[in-house]
Design a protein around this motif. Sequence first.
Motif, mmCIF file in Angstrom:
data_model
loop_
_atom_site.group_PDB
_atom_site.id
_atom_site.type_symbol
_atom_site.label_atom_id
_atom_site.label_comp_id
_atom_site.label_asym_id
_atom_site.label_seq_id
_atom_site.Cartn_x
_atom_site.Cartn_y
_atom_site.Cartn_z
ATOM 1 N N ALA A 45 0.852 -1.200 0.000
ATOM 2 C CA ALA A 45 0.000 0.000 0.000
ATOM 3 C C ALA A 45 0.890 1.253 0.000
ATOM 4 O O ALA A 45 0.602 2.232 -0.698
ATOM 5 C CB ALA A 45 -0.931 -0.017 1.207
ATOM 6 N N SER A 46 1.997 1.209 0.739
ATOM 7 C CA SER A 46 2.915 2.365 0.746
ATOM 8 C C SER A 46 3.572 2.537 -0.619
ATOM 9 O O SER A 46 3.733 3.667 -1.100
ATOM 10 C CB SER A 46 4.011 2.183 1.800
ATOM 11 O OG SER A 46 3.442 2.119 3.066
ATOM 12 N N ILE A 47 3.958 1.432 -1.239
ATOM 13 C CA ILE A 47 4.515 1.501 -2.601
ATOM 14 C C ILE A 47 3.488 2.171 -3.521
ATOM 15 O O ILE A 47 3.819 3.028 -4.344
ATOM 16 C CB ILE A 47 4.875 0.084 -3.120
ATOM 17 C CG1 ILE A 47 6.101 -0.448 -2.373
ATOM 18 C CG2 ILE A 47 5.101 0.087 -4.636
ATOM 19 C CD1 ILE A 47 6.422 -1.913 -2.672
ATOM 20 N N GLY A 48 2.231 1.786 -3.351
ATOM 21 C CA GLY A 48 1.164 2.366 -4.173
ATOM 22 C C GLY A 48 1.068 3.872 -3.985
ATOM 23 O O GLY A 48 0.981 4.625 -4.952
ATOM 24 N N ARG A 49 1.097 4.297 -2.714
ATOM 25 C CA ARG A 49 0.978 5.752 -2.443
ATOM 26 C C ARG A 49 2.171 6.497 -3.029
ATOM 27 O O ARG A 49 2.023 7.573 -3.603
ATOM 28 C CB ARG A 49 0.862 6.000 -0.939
ATOM 29 C CG ARG A 49 -0.528 5.664 -0.385
ATOM 30 C CD ARG A 49 -0.681 6.101 1.055
ATOM 31 N NE ARG A 49 0.116 5.297 1.960
ATOM 32 C CZ ARG A 49 -0.289 4.169 2.538
ATOM 33 N NH1 ARG A 49 -1.501 3.706 2.291
ATOM 34 N NH2 ARG A 49 0.497 3.484 3.343
ATOM 35 N N THR A 75 2.913 -4.953 -6.330
ATOM 36 C CA THR A 75 3.933 -3.906 -6.258
ATOM 37 C C THR A 75 3.759 -2.967 -7.447
ATOM 38 O O THR A 75 3.291 -1.847 -7.298
ATOM 39 C CB THR A 75 5.347 -4.529 -6.218
ATOM 40 O OG1 THR A 75 5.534 -5.371 -7.365
ATOM 41 C CG2 THR A 75 5.543 -5.329 -4.940
ATOM 42 N N ALA A 76 4.051 -3.456 -8.652
ATOM 43 C CA ALA A 76 3.920 -2.597 -9.847
ATOM 44 C C ALA A 76 2.483 -2.123 -10.046
ATOM 45 O O ALA A 76 2.241 -1.019 -10.541
ATOM 46 C CB ALA A 76 4.408 -3.340 -11.077
ATOM 47 N N THR A 77 1.517 -2.957 -9.671
ATOM 48 C CA THR A 77 0.123 -2.572 -9.912
ATOM 49 C C THR A 77 -0.452 -1.688 -8.815
ATOM 50 O O THR A 77 -1.482 -1.047 -9.028
ATOM 51 C CB THR A 77 -0.796 -3.809 -10.038
ATOM 52 O OG1 THR A 77 -0.643 -4.588 -8.862
ATOM 53 C CG2 THR A 77 -0.490 -4.606 -11.288
ATOM 54 N N SER A 78 0.195 -1.640 -7.665
ATOM 55 C CA SER A 78 -0.388 -0.900 -6.544
ATOM 56 C C SER A 78 -0.609 0.582 -6.895
ATOM 57 O O SER A 78 -1.714 1.117 -6.671
ATOM 58 C CB SER A 78 0.497 -1.068 -5.303
ATOM 59 O OG SER A 78 -0.096 -0.488 -4.189
ATOM 60 N N PRO A 79 0.396 1.277 -7.487
ATOM 61 C CA PRO A 79 0.135 2.666 -7.879
ATOM 62 C C PRO A 79 -0.969 2.777 -8.936
ATOM 63 O O PRO A 79 -1.714 3.767 -8.958
ATOM 64 C CB PRO A 79 1.474 3.138 -8.479
ATOM 65 C CG PRO A 79 2.496 2.152 -8.036
ATOM 66 C CD PRO A 79 1.775 0.867 -7.788
ATOM 67 N N ILE A 80 -1.064 1.749 -9.771
ATOM 68 C CA ILE A 80 -2.090 1.767 -10.834
ATOM 69 C C ILE A 80 -3.489 1.664 -10.222
ATOM 70 O O ILE A 80 -4.403 2.408 -10.575
ATOM 71 C CB ILE A 80 -1.836 0.608 -11.828
ATOM 72 C CG1 ILE A 80 -0.506 0.841 -12.573
ATOM 73 C CG2 ILE A 80 -3.002 0.430 -12.791
ATOM 74 C CD1 ILE A 80 -0.002 -0.351 -13.367
ATOM 75 N N TYR A 81 -3.649 0.735 -9.267
ATOM 76 C CA TYR A 81 -4.960 0.609 -8.606
ATOM 77 C C TYR A 81 -5.319 1.896 -7.881
ATOM 78 O O TYR A 81 -6.458 2.342 -7.903
ATOM 79 C CB TYR A 81 -4.947 -0.560 -7.614
ATOM 80 C CG TYR A 81 -4.949 -1.920 -8.289
ATOM 81 C CD1 TYR A 81 -5.916 -2.242 -9.235
ATOM 82 C CD2 TYR A 81 -3.997 -2.877 -7.979
ATOM 83 C CE1 TYR A 81 -5.925 -3.479 -9.864
ATOM 84 C CE2 TYR A 81 -3.993 -4.116 -8.593
ATOM 85 C CZ TYR A 81 -4.960 -4.410 -9.537
ATOM 86 O OH TYR A 81 -4.963 -5.625 -10.159
ATOM 87 N N GLY A 97 14.051 4.760 -11.656
ATOM 88 C CA GLY A 97 13.907 4.889 -10.207
ATOM 89 C C GLY A 97 13.301 3.639 -9.602
ATOM 90 O O GLY A 97 12.659 2.841 -10.293
ATOM 91 N N LEU A 98 13.530 3.470 -8.294
ATOM 92 C CA LEU A 98 12.955 2.356 -7.549
ATOM 93 C C LEU A 98 11.850 2.905 -6.659
ATOM 94 O O LEU A 98 12.077 3.857 -5.892
ATOM 95 C CB LEU A 98 14.039 1.692 -6.682
ATOM 96 C CG LEU A 98 15.265 1.153 -7.424
ATOM 97 C CD1 LEU A 98 16.317 0.656 -6.428
ATOM 98 C CD2 LEU A 98 14.873 0.015 -8.378
ATOM 99 N N ILE A 99 10.664 2.308 -6.777
ATOM 100 C CA ILE A 99 9.536 2.738 -5.940
ATOM 101 C C ILE A 99 9.436 1.754 -4.779
ATOM 102 O O ILE A 99 9.117 0.571 -4.976
ATOM 103 C CB ILE A 99 8.218 2.735 -6.745
ATOM 104 C CG1 ILE A 99 8.363 3.516 -8.057
ATOM 105 C CG2 ILE A 99 7.079 3.290 -5.898
ATOM 106 C CD1 ILE A 99 7.188 3.315 -9.028
ATOM 107 N N THR A 100 9.736 2.202 -3.597
ATOM 108 C CA THR A 100 9.715 1.322 -2.426
ATOM 109 C C THR A 100 8.716 1.840 -1.406
ATOM 110 O O THR A 100 8.166 2.937 -1.563
ATOM 111 C CB THR A 100 11.104 1.254 -1.748
ATOM 112 O OG1 THR A 100 11.277 2.449 -0.965
ATOM 113 C CG2 THR A 100 12.234 1.162 -2.762
ATOM 114 N N GLU A 101 8.573 1.068 -0.311
ATOM 115 C CA GLU A 101 7.673 1.521 0.757
ATOM 116 C C GLU A 101 8.231 2.740 1.483
ATOM 117 O O GLU A 101 7.484 3.494 2.116
ATOM 118 C CB GLU A 101 7.402 0.381 1.749
ATOM 119 C CG GLU A 101 8.555 -0.016 2.678
ATOM 120 C CD GLU A 101 9.440 -1.115 2.089
ATOM 121 O OE1 GLU A 101 9.530 -1.213 0.847
ATOM 122 O OE2 GLU A 101 10.045 -1.864 2.891
#
Length: 368
Positions: free
Chosen positions: A135-139, A176-182, A341-345
């Motif tokens: 969820a943090s990765i998504g945000r 992970t990759a889809t979390s920002p998309i959702y 870039g790396l999108i992490t929590e």
Amino acid sequence: MKINGRPTRTIWLNDDGRTVEVIDQTRLPFAYETLLLQNVEEAAIAIERMVVRGAPLIGATAAYGMALAMADEPSDANLEMASDRLMRTRPTAVNLRWAINRVKSELIDISPKDREASAYKLAARICNEDVEINASIGRNGLEIIKKAATNKPKNAPVNVLTHCNAGWLATVDWGTATSPIYMAHDEGIPVHVWVDETRPRNQGASLTAYELGHHGVPHTVIPDNTGGHLMQHGHVDLVITGTDRTTAAGDVCNKIGTYLKALAAKDNSVPFYVALPSPTIDFALFDGVKDIPIEQRTGDEVSKMTGITEDGSIQTVDIVAEGSPVANYAFDVTPARLVTGLITEAGICDASREGIATLFPDRAGMTD
Ligand code: MRU
């Protein structure tokens, strides 16, 4: 996330407090079925057969596998046996080693009679943490999509290309990759996903498309070779993939074919992001091409294809000329220089030793 409107995770503990249930991903998208895991051997086989797959879910299943072993026999010998058996299941995703070692190091110092309860508690914690991390990765990743949206004409979708399945089916939830998309979709930002089919096992066509469809996210499945063409014509705003192991210097190991997407993205100035939870970082490795073990799987995954016929039966057919040898490398490594870039929590960082160390200063030099 939802299947037929019902919130669902990929793995859960049954009401008996002992057995574990997982979605059988070898049956998707044709049938939604679950599989019961009753002992460590069944957990190991589920990982090997890819009933469960995706780096974070492999780790979560291994944690429950350790708990199942402790429910059977909480001795030191069985702790070692379970750890060895699970460790041999798949070589590339480092979350496996991370989860097994985390459970093992917590259990080894406590009395055998307390091990079963502690192992189940820890496995549940690992699952819940995975959901929070994703969820943090998504945000964090949402900010990238929001920014891309500002560069588009009003109501034009942000086109995101993804490879393999780094969606909620590859994790406990969110992906992970889809979390920002959702999250973008849920906020009303128009987003469209180019879904690489991801030969040979078709995780994109079978799993990513399935989950995006169930959440109502617009998407299009494309053959793996299509991404470069789409990028040349301005149809991809950014790429977001997952990873099975990323080195402390930012080299990204992911499903075979990811490297070629990164090359095409570089050539077309398309941002190439990788979304990952910190348990996927191998803080002991720095050279991904040289040091990350690449799994080679059975040739049957290349020479055969499974699908559903018009009468609803699921069938497997041969697609390669009889007698031709096949090769099946499951992963490749994208060098850090190709990663935007790396999108992490913990935030977004450069794919570099310095970038990763800034976000995770306490982990540098650790082995799991
Ligand atoms: O062989 P698989 O299906 O386990 O490979 C999965 C991937 O390559 C994913 O992209 C990766 O595990 C990231 S999952 C959030």
